[in-house]
Motif scaffolding. Structure first.
Motif, PDB file in Angstrom:
ATOM      1  N   UNK A  11       4.631 -11.508  -6.208  1.00 30.61           N
ATOM      2  CA  UNK A  11       5.303 -10.215  -6.331  1.00 30.61           C
ATOM      3  C   UNK A  11       6.445 -10.207  -5.321  1.00 30.61           C
ATOM      4  N   UNK A  12       7.621  -9.846  -5.775  1.00 30.16           N
ATOM      5  CA  UNK A  12       8.790  -9.818  -4.893  1.00 30.16           C
ATOM      6  C   UNK A  12       9.262  -8.376  -4.716  1.00 30.16           C
ATOM      7  N   UNK A  13       9.479  -8.002  -3.470  1.00 34.04           N
ATOM      8  CA  UNK A  13       9.968  -6.664  -3.145  1.00 34.04           C
ATOM      9  C   UNK A  13      11.453  -6.725  -2.817  1.00 34.04           C
ATOM     10  N   UNK A  14      12.176  -5.692  -3.185  1.00 35.12           N
ATOM     11  CA  UNK A  14      13.556  -5.569  -2.720  1.00 35.12           C
ATOM     12  C   UNK A  14      13.499  -5.161  -1.249  1.00 35.12           C
ATOM     13  N   UNK A  15      14.629  -5.246  -0.565  1.00 35.39           N
ATOM     14  CA  UNK A  15      14.675  -4.827   0.836  1.00 35.39           C
ATOM     15  C   UNK A  15      14.293  -3.348   0.963  1.00 35.39           C
ATOM     16  N   UNK A  19      10.999  -1.939   2.999  1.00 29.87           N
ATOM     17  CA  UNK A  19      11.154  -0.969   4.084  1.00 29.87           C
ATOM     18  C   UNK A  19      10.195   0.215   3.915  1.00 29.87           C
ATOM     19  N   UNK A  20       9.780   0.489   2.690  1.00 30.02           N
ATOM     20  CA  UNK A  20       8.893   1.617   2.433  1.00 30.02           C
ATOM     21  C   UNK A  20       7.420   1.291   2.693  1.00 30.02           C
ATOM     22  N   UNK A  21       7.092   0.009   2.830  1.00 29.56           N
ATOM     23  CA  UNK A  21       5.705  -0.377   3.068  1.00 29.56           C
ATOM     24  C   UNK A  21       5.342  -0.144   4.530  1.00 29.56           C
ATOM     25  N   UNK A  22       4.090   0.252   4.761  1.00 27.38           N
ATOM     26  CA  UNK A  22       3.658   0.382   6.147  1.00 27.38           C
ATOM     27  C   UNK A  22       3.191  -1.000   6.631  1.00 27.38           C
ATOM     28  N   UNK A  23       3.021  -1.187   7.944  1.00 25.40           N
ATOM     29  CA  UNK A  23       2.666  -2.510   8.477  1.00 25.40           C
ATOM     30  C   UNK A  23       1.413  -3.131   7.850  1.00 25.40           C
ATOM     31  N   UNK A  24       0.403  -2.334   7.569  1.00 25.01           N
ATOM     32  CA  UNK A  24      -0.809  -2.904   6.971  1.00 25.01           C
ATOM     33  C   UNK A  24      -0.553  -3.409   5.548  1.00 25.01           C
ATOM     34  N   UNK A  25       0.318  -2.746   4.810  1.00 24.06           N
ATOM     35  CA  UNK A  25       0.667  -3.206   3.462  1.00 24.06           C
ATOM     36  C   UNK A  25       1.458  -4.512   3.531  1.00 24.06           C
ATOM     37  N   UNK A  26       2.336  -4.632   4.511  1.00 24.36           N
ATOM     38  CA  UNK A  26       3.110  -5.866   4.684  1.00 24.36           C
ATOM     39  C   UNK A  26       2.185  -7.029   5.033  1.00 24.36           C
ATOM     40  N   UNK A  27       1.213  -6.790   5.901  1.00 24.00           N
ATOM     41  CA  UNK A  27       0.253  -7.830   6.270  1.00 24.00           C
ATOM     42  C   UNK A  27      -0.592  -8.243   5.073  1.00 24.00           C
ATOM     43  N   UNK A  28      -1.022  -7.269   4.276  1.00 14.55           N
ATOM     44  CA  UNK A  28      -1.790  -7.575   3.073  1.00 14.55           C
ATOM     45  C   UNK A  28      -0.966  -8.435   2.122  1.00 14.55           C
ATOM     46  N   UNK A  29       0.286  -8.080   1.930  1.00 17.04           N
ATOM     47  CA  UNK A  29       1.195  -8.852   1.066  1.00 17.04           C
ATOM     48  C   UNK A  29       1.285 -10.303   1.553  1.00 17.04           C
ATOM     49  N   UNK A  30       1.492 -10.478   2.853  1.00 19.72           N
ATOM     50  CA  UNK A  30       1.596 -11.824   3.410  1.00 19.72           C
ATOM     51  C   UNK A  30       0.299 -12.600   3.213  1.00 19.72           C
ATOM     52  N   UNK A  31      -0.831 -11.944   3.448  1.00 18.67           N
ATOM     53  CA  UNK A  31      -2.127 -12.602   3.273  1.00 18.67           C
ATOM     54  C   UNK A  31      -2.347 -13.024   1.825  1.00 18.67           C
ATOM     55  N   UNK A  32      -1.969 -12.170   0.893  1.00 25.14           N
ATOM     56  CA  UNK A  32      -2.137 -12.495  -0.528  1.00 25.14           C
ATOM     57  C   UNK A  32      -1.241 -13.667  -0.915  1.00 25.14           C
ATOM     58  N   UNK A  33       0.008 -13.680  -0.454  1.00 20.34           N
ATOM     59  CA  UNK A  33       0.897 -14.801  -0.767  1.00 20.34           C
ATOM     60  C   UNK A  33       0.352 -16.105  -0.198  1.00 20.34           C
TER      61      UNK A  33
END
Length: 60
Positions: A11-15, A19-33
């Protein structure tokens, strides 16, 4: 059935979206990738020692 590719499942997010994701969502995204990459490596779809940077994937 076509082979699974990293680009096909990532899944690719635009900038702006990122920017709208909170830190825990960003970490989850990284972990899933990272999990997707490990799974793709285990089935041989990505060379074992290929670096994330070489695949064009940027974990912000």
């Amino acid at each position: 059935m076509e082979p699974v590719t990293f680009e096909g499942v990532a899944v690719h997010f635009t900038m702006e979206e990122w920017a709208m994701l909170d830190p825990s969502q960003k970490e989850l995204y990284k972990d899933v990738l990272k999990e997707i990459l490990r799974n793709m490596i285990s089935i041989g779809n990505i060379r074992k020692y290929q670096k994330i940077e070489n695949s064009g994937i940027k974990l912000r």
